[in-house]
Enzyme design. Structure first.
Site, PDB file in Angstrom:
ATOM      1  N   LYS A 171       0.864  -1.178   0.000  1.00 43.42           N
ATOM      2  CA  LYS A 171       0.000   0.000   0.000  1.00 43.42           C
ATOM      3  C   LYS A 171       0.903   1.231   0.000  1.00 43.42           C
ATOM      4  O   LYS A 171       1.528   1.571   0.998  1.00 43.42           O
ATOM      5  CB  LYS A 171      -0.917   0.051   1.243  1.00 43.42           C
ATOM      6  CG  LYS A 171      -2.055   1.059   1.017  1.00 43.42           C
ATOM      7  CD  LYS A 171      -2.389   1.917   2.202  1.00 43.42           C
ATOM      8  CE  LYS A 171      -1.554   3.110   2.421  1.00 43.42           C
ATOM      9  NZ  LYS A 171      -1.713   4.261   1.520  1.00 43.42           N
ATOM     10  N   CYS A 280      14.041  11.191   6.227  1.00 47.45           N
ATOM     11  CA  CYS A 280      14.042  10.761   7.632  1.00 47.45           C
ATOM     12  C   CYS A 280      15.420  10.907   8.258  1.00 47.45           C
ATOM     13  O   CYS A 280      15.536  11.005   9.466  1.00 47.45           O
ATOM     14  CB  CYS A 280      13.562   9.321   7.728  1.00 47.45           C
ATOM     15  SG  CYS A 280      14.460   8.231   6.623  1.00 47.45           S
TER      16      CYS A 280
HETATM   17  P1  NAP Z   1       2.800   8.725   7.462  1.00 42.69           P
HETATM   18  O1  NAP Z   1       1.764   9.757   7.520  1.00 42.69           O
HETATM   19  O2  NAP Z   1       3.042   7.892   8.658  1.00 42.69           O
HETATM   20  O3  NAP Z   1       2.446   7.839   6.186  1.00 42.69           O
HETATM   21  C1  NAP Z   1       3.245   6.746   5.779  1.00 42.69           C
HETATM   22  C2  NAP Z   1       2.364   5.666   5.189  1.00 42.69           C
HETATM   23  O4  NAP Z   1       1.461   5.228   6.198  1.00 42.69           O
HETATM   24  C3  NAP Z   1       1.507   6.125   4.010  1.00 42.69           C
HETATM   25  O5  NAP Z   1       1.370   5.053   3.102  1.00 42.69           O
HETATM   26  C4  NAP Z   1       0.173   6.415   4.673  1.00 42.69           C
HETATM   27  O6  NAP Z   1      -0.928   6.285   3.792  1.00 42.69           O
HETATM   28  C5  NAP Z   1       0.136   5.318   5.716  1.00 42.69           C
HETATM   29  N1  NAP Z   1      -0.777   5.581   6.834  1.00 42.69           N
HETATM   30  C6  NAP Z   1      -1.347   6.746   7.216  1.00 42.69           C
HETATM   31  N2  NAP Z   1      -2.162   6.535   8.274  1.00 42.69           N
HETATM   32  C7  NAP Z   1      -2.090   5.222   8.566  1.00 42.69           C
HETATM   33  C8  NAP Z   1      -2.698   4.385   9.556  1.00 42.69           C
HETATM   34  N3  NAP Z   1      -3.535   4.865  10.459  1.00 42.69           N
HETATM   35  N4  NAP Z   1      -2.381   3.079   9.573  1.00 42.69           N
HETATM   36  C9  NAP Z   1      -1.523   2.568   8.682  1.00 42.69           C
HETATM   37  N5  NAP Z   1      -0.933   3.298   7.696  1.00 42.69           N
HETATM   38  C10 NAP Z   1      -1.198   4.612   7.660  1.00 42.69           C
HETATM   39  O7  NAP Z   1       4.233   9.339   7.125  1.00 42.69           O
HETATM   40  P2  NAP Z   1       4.606  10.268   5.902  1.00 42.69           P
HETATM   41  O8  NAP Z   1       4.161  11.631   6.233  1.00 42.69           O
HETATM   42  O9  NAP Z   1       4.193   9.667   4.623  1.00 42.69           O
HETATM   43  O10 NAP Z   1       6.197  10.152   5.924  1.00 42.69           O
HETATM   44  C11 NAP Z   1       6.967  10.980   6.694  1.00 42.69           C
HETATM   45  C12 NAP Z   1       7.455  10.277   7.942  1.00 42.69           C
HETATM   46  O11 NAP Z   1       8.086   9.048   7.588  1.00 42.69           O
HETATM   47  C13 NAP Z   1       8.509  11.069   8.651  1.00 42.69           C
HETATM   48  O12 NAP Z   1       8.318  10.977  10.037  1.00 42.69           O
HETATM   49  C14 NAP Z   1       9.805  10.356   8.262  1.00 42.69           C
HETATM   50  O13 NAP Z   1      10.861  10.553   9.156  1.00 42.69           O
HETATM   51  C15 NAP Z   1       9.360   8.958   8.206  1.00 42.69           C
HETATM   52  N6  NAP Z   1      10.271   8.180   7.371  1.00 42.69           N
HETATM   53  C16 NAP Z   1      11.060   7.244   7.945  1.00 42.69           C
HETATM   54  C17 NAP Z   1      11.964   6.543   7.183  1.00 42.69           C
HETATM   55  C18 NAP Z   1      12.859   5.503   7.768  1.00 42.69           C
HETATM   56  O14 NAP Z   1      13.451   4.752   7.008  1.00 42.69           O
HETATM   57  N7  NAP Z   1      12.986   5.416   9.078  1.00 42.69           N
HETATM   58  C19 NAP Z   1      12.052   6.804   5.816  1.00 42.69           C
HETATM   59  C20 NAP Z   1      11.227   7.765   5.266  1.00 42.69           C
HETATM   60  C21 NAP Z   1      10.323   8.441   6.048  1.00 42.69           C
HETATM   61  P3  NAP Z   1      -1.672   7.583   3.170  1.00 42.69           P
HETATM   62  O15 NAP Z   1      -0.648   8.273   2.351  1.00 42.69           O
HETATM   63  O16 NAP Z   1      -2.752   6.970   2.361  1.00 42.69           O
HETATM   64  O17 NAP Z   1      -2.151   8.392   4.328  1.00 42.69           O
END
Ligand code: NAP
Length: 476
Positions: A171, A280
């Site tokens: 997803k 990140c």
């Molecule tokens: P996010 O809001 O957590 O979304 C990530 C994914 O999770 C998307 O596919 C999103 O789908 C989905 N999602 C949203 N709500 C969910 C729920 N309740 N249950 C399950 N999945 C859900 O994060 P983001 O804003 O896309 O990404 C930024 C964050 O990711 C930052 O905090 C960054 O540091 C972190 N990150 C970490 C790494 C690492 O390797 N550690 C790498 C990159 C990014 P939708 O788009 O459909 O809402």
């Protein structure tokens, strides 16, 4: 505007409901993507379960051959997919192209690893017994990926899971589904058997609920915010679904007076502003030894001002659009909070005026007090808070004073200090005089609230293998 279907059980499915994807650099609507619901998520898991025995039974070499064919497809279509990434994510085209090539390398790395899921024969302690340790695919895997490296971070889950013999339902983030569907096209062209890899787009919460609650799903591999990661931990408690979590970061950068000055400035520029600061592992706190603090600020601001901001498809752009209005507003709010707390705003801090996209001027803040929000919470934006320090001990203590532990950077030419610092920093990745650490052959992941598990390296495939002890009696 292009229209895309979902890829389920080897077929392209139009569900009748769609989501429109817009270019964050221009506001233009660029694609319509079919969306599915919880029921479709269930059906995708069932198809993945049906595909599992056949895929698991293949030799690692054969699975590796499929992964190599996918890598070849991605490489052939690299320019096209890079443009898709730039248009749905906003990053500069050169960085999108680098993302596609790094993804190709991930598939090639795990194609090789597929043949190395070694078990062990353990010497017995009781006469007549024998002990084997088997490494077997964990089963059906659900992958949830973010928008910031939409192809690369999905690949870090899909490639090792498929190499291990698992089947995968992806997803992708709602903002960036197109490159995930292009990856599905490459899988289809590579004749990966139906159900081994599937893509479902749609509302995250109900789809993720199906992944967490359906016992078919043996593992969820998630990259995204710590907030959502914690929700997945809670949701998986009832089924004890295994989790790998790559979560938020708040990387400190330590710049010592003995560092190669220009290398340190360039390193800080790269780790802060690459991917428009939406990484990140991006620098979130830059600590500079007081004796070079003013000189560093002067040069760092000069370099930040030189960065060209613009649409990712324009030639020579260094900093593209932020992903959406909310991201831009959050970044500006962090800047205003820091200034209200006493920080000095040296450049940027505002949206680029008169633009149809979500552009923030590269921003540098100096003397940011500890109490400012940006010193604790991730600023996912081209915003650089800089703070002076006096001693190595103080710098390490400030660097480690965070609930996150994903990446940390230090610039020094003192060899023994480099070792003290690399051992003392609480982060899954430590860079010494380096700004771009991730590579297919080394593990990546977070300590503390930055996550559970590791991707890439030889550890990357472990996450998708179960360990089974077989005890045999009555031999000899
Ligand atoms: P996010 O809001 O957590 O979304 C990530 C994914 O999770 C998307 O596919 C999103 O789908 C989905 N999602 C949203 N709500 C969910 C729920 N309740 N249950 C399950 N999945 C859900 O994060 P983001 O804003 O896309 O990404 C930024 C964050 O990711 C930052 O905090 C960054 O540091 C972190 N990150 C970490 C790494 C690492 O390797 N550690 C790498 C990159 C990014 P939708 O788009 O459909 O809402």
């Amino acid at each position: 505007m292009d229209t895309y279907k979902l890829y389920l059980n080897g077929e392209w499915i139009d569900t009748g409901s769609h989501r429109v994807v817009a270019d964050p650099g221009s506001g233009e609507e660029i694609a319509r993507v079919a969306t599915g619901d919880r029921d479709l998520a269930r059906r995708s898991l069932e198809a993945a379960k049906r595909a599992l025995p056949g895929w698991r039974a293949l030799t690692g070499i054969k699975r590796g051959d499929f992964l190599l064919a996918v890598a070849d497809g991605l490489r052939r279509r690299a320019e096209e997919i890079a443009r898709d990434i730039t248009r749905e994510n906003g990053k500069p085209l050169g960085q999108s192209l680098a993302e596609v090539h790094a993804t190709v390398d991930h598939f090639r790395w795990f194609a090789e690893e597929a043949r190395r899921a070694y078990g062990r024969v353990v010497p017995h302690q009781v006469d007549g017994k024998r002990h084997l340790v088997l490494r077997q695919p964990i089963g059906v895997v659900a992958a949830i990926s973010p928008w910031n490296f939409p192809l690369l971070l999905a690949a870090r889950k899909i490639a090792p899971a498929m190499a291990a013999g698992c089947t995968v339902v992806l997803k992708p983030a709602s903002q960036t589904p197109v490159c995930a569907i292009k990856l599905a096209e490459c899988m289809h062209e590579a004749r990966v058997p139906a159900g081994v890899f599937q893509v479902i787009c749609g509302p995250a919460a109900p789809i993720a609920a199906e992944f967490s609650e359906n016992p078919i799903c043996a593992k969820i591999s998630f990259t995204g915010s710590t907030e959502v990661g914690k929700k997945l931990i809670e949701a998986s408690a009832q089924t004890v679904t295994k989790l790998s979590l790559e979560l938020g970061g708040h990387a400190p950068v330590l710049i010592f007076a003995d560092a190669d000055f220009e290398q340190a400035v360039e390193g800080a520029i790269i780790t802060k502003f690459r991917n428009t600061g939406q990484s990140c592992i991006a620098a979130n706190r830059i600590y500079v030894e007081r004796s070079i603090y003013d000189r560093f600020l002067e040069r760092f601001v000069e370099r930040a001002r030189e960065l060209k901001v613009g649409h990712g498809l324009e030639a020579g752009v260094d900093v593209g659009a932020m992903v959406n209005q909310q991201a831009l507003d959050d970044a500006i709010a962090h800047v205003r909070d820091a200034v209200a707390a006493g920080a000095r705003l040296l450049c940027g801090g505002e949206a680029v005026p008169g633009s149809a996209g979500f552009f923030l001027q590269p921003t540098v803040l100096a003397d940011v007090p500890d109490g400012a929000v940006c010193m604790r919470e991730e600023t996912f934006a081209p915003v650089a808070p800089v703070v002076p320090f006096d001693t190595e001990e103080e710098a390490l203590a400030m660097a480690n004073n965070s609930r996150y532990g994903l990446a940390a950077y230090a610039f020094t030419s003192n060899f023994t200090r480099a070792f003290r610092v690399m051992e003392g920093l609480e982060a899954g990745t430590v860079c010494i005089n380096d700004a771009v650490p991730a590579t297919s052959n080394c593990p990546f992941g977070g300590m503390k609230e930055s996550g559970i598990g590791r991707e890439l390296g030889i550890e990357g495939m472990d996450e998708y293998l179960e360990t089974k002890h077989v005890s045999i009696a009555g031999i000899g």
